[in-house]
Design an enzyme around this catalytic site. Structure first.
Site: not given
Lengths: 298, 228
Positions: A1-3
């Site tokens: 995902m990563c933010g």
């Protein structure tokens, strides 16, 4: 995902809060990427000086006496400020490349995370809130900042594989997504003289933009061109000395929310990251369109 | 009225509380404050109750809704009203990607804009968007209605089955097998009913165009291979 988070301040009165606001934004994105974190902060440039952000796994040994070694090698006074596993080496602006070579010669185990007149980058493996605490993000000031919490997909969980990636002076990029043609592009960019520290796809994206800007394009043009040449999923947030850019691929699966007021432009992978910003209730909030370059400069 | 403050109550407690409500529940009016972009607010409700959410929400708000009337006074993140079965959901702001995806029934009203893939694989839900919708909306839509007062992005209705699409503004491009269709009296009547249900009174059904499936891709035919 990563933010991803990003904050570009328009109203100078807000600059002292840059680190504290970015810190809050990054903290809410921990769930999107618990593997590692990093952030780039663009502070006020000191006249005639440039900074190299250094990192070492053996900080105690590597940074000891490094200022004297580099100073002697480049024949100019330098300043070294150590922060945990990172250190900021301040040198005369025209001695950046000499200083980089002197660091490499003295300690090959030191990595240069970023260089330029205003950029500093801190990144490490670990839970994002721990990483930002370690480098005291909340105390930092400046004009704009970009942060990333990583869920590793394309390459290993390492310090160098953490974001942001910086491949040019005062430039950095964070990426949520995965590129499918990064190996080919890396080969082409290597042939044109770019160097790479990792096997990470996001570093290729950063180097691609640097290469285009070295050819004379501005960031907006380089981002537009990347739509022709990068294949895969991406939401990019890019920082330059005085600019802040956002781009999503044409499919735009990776989430993105932006907010703008008279005081700032903010980016978050989710709205949650923006809820504590000043006057967010009155901000213009929107989802960036696919294949559309957004760019601010000051 | 039950008032839940998400700064004090956990999301899990809220949703468990909502799941305890059923047909004939006494607590029919709920207000949720401090939603702060949280995910999965009011998911899986199955009771004829009214829920007002004050503030913006994150992913999957009001997913799988049955019977409830849910209003988000703010914007919604990806997947709002996903797989809704019945009831009413209203978003006063914008909605992110795949709003109303795979919905089987009920009415979703978005007063702002919806992003890409609005109504993807819709299976009977009615969606009314006052603003614009993004690319690949109504992709593989099977049944139900998508009404757009603004403009539609690229590839509207790509590989559509029997859903009916009504767009008042421009359509950037139509997807595979989606064509503009004649607006007959029965379609105007259906559209009038949908607009009335959504509480929209300032536009006329005659201002819309209808889009739907050309039905060329239902069964594989080698002559249509290029269209896939």
């Amino acid at each position: 995902m990563c933010g991803i988070v990003g904050l570009f301040i328009k109203d100078k009165a807000l600059e002292p809060q840059l680190g504290a606001l970015t810190n809050q934004m990054l903290a809410t994105m921990c769930e999107r990427g618990p593997d590692s974190a990093g952030f780039a902060v663009f502070g006020a440039p000191a006249n005639g000086k440039a900074k190299l952000t250094l990192q070492s796994a053996n900080a105690d040994a590597d940074f000891k006496g490094l200022d004297a070694t580099v100073s002697k090698a480049i024949g100019a006074p330098v300043d070294l400020k150590i922060k945990s596993s990172h250190a900021v080496l301040t040198v005369p602006e025209d001695k950046v490349e000499e200083a980089r070579a002197a660091v490499r010669a003295a300690h090959p185990s030191i990595s240069v995370m970023a260089s330029g007149t205003s950029i500093e980058i801190y990144k490490e493996v670990g839970y994002p809130t721990e990483v930002s605490k370690r480098f005291e993000l909340s105390k930092m000031t400046g004009s704009h900042a970009i942060g990333h919490t990583r869920m590793a997909t394309e390459s290993a969980v390492t310090t160098l594989g953490s974001h942001p990636f910086s491949t040019g002076l005062d430039q950095c990029l964070v990426h949520n997504g995965s590129l499918s043609n990064h190996n080919n592009l890396r080969r082409e960019l290597r042939r044109s003289g770019m160097t790479f520290e990792t096997e990470n796809d996001s570093e290729v994206a950063a180097a691609y933009l640097t290469a285009r800007m070295n050819e004379g394009m501005n960031l907006g043009e380089a981002l537009t061109k990347s739509l022709d040449d990068l294949d895969g999923f991406f939401t990019f947030v890019v920082g330059t000395k005085n600019g802040f850019g956002v781009l999503r691929d044409p499919i735009a699966c990776k989430p993105a929310v932006m907010a703008e007021t008279d005081q700032y432009v903010a980016f978050g992978s989710e709205y949650r990251a923006l809820v504590n910003l000043p006057n967010i209730d009155k901000a213009k909030v929107w989802e960036p369109e696919p294949a559309t370059v957004y760019f601010w400069e000051r | 009225m039950r008032k839940i403050d998400l700064a004090k109550t956990t999301l899990r407690e809220l949703n468990e509380d909502l799941h305890r409500q059923s047909e004939g529940a006494n607590e029919t009016d709920w207000e949720i404050v401090n939603s702060q972009g949280f995910h999965a607010v009011a998911v899986g409700v199955d009771a004829p109750i009214n829920i007002n959410i004050r503030g913006s929400v994150g992913y999957y708000c009001a997913g799988m809704n049955k019977q409830a009337s849910i209003t988000v006074h703010g914007s919604a993140g990806p997947g709002v009203a996903e797989n809704m079965m019945s009831g009413n959901i209203r978003i006063t702001g914008d909605a992110s990607q795949y709003a109303g995806a795979t919905g089987h029934g009920g009415l979703l009203v978005i007063e702002g804009n919806a992003a890409s893939r609005c109504g993807v694989s819709m299976k009977g839900i009615d969606i009314v968007v006052r603003g614009n919708i993004g690319h690949l909306s109504a992709f593989m839509a099977q049944s139900g209605h998508l009404v757009v007062l603004g403009d539609a992005g690229d590839a509207l209705g790509d590989s559509i089955y029997e859903a009916k699409l009504f767009v008042r503004g421009t359509v950037k491009s139509l997807g595979a097998d989606c064509i503009e269709k004649e607006m007959r009296p029965e379609h105007l009547k259906t559209l009038d009913q949908l607009l009335a249900k959504a509480g929209i009174t300032d536009v006329k059904s005659s201002e819309f165009k209808r889009y739907g499936s050309a039905r060329k891709l239902y069964n594989f035919n080698i002559d249509n291979a290029d269209a896939y």
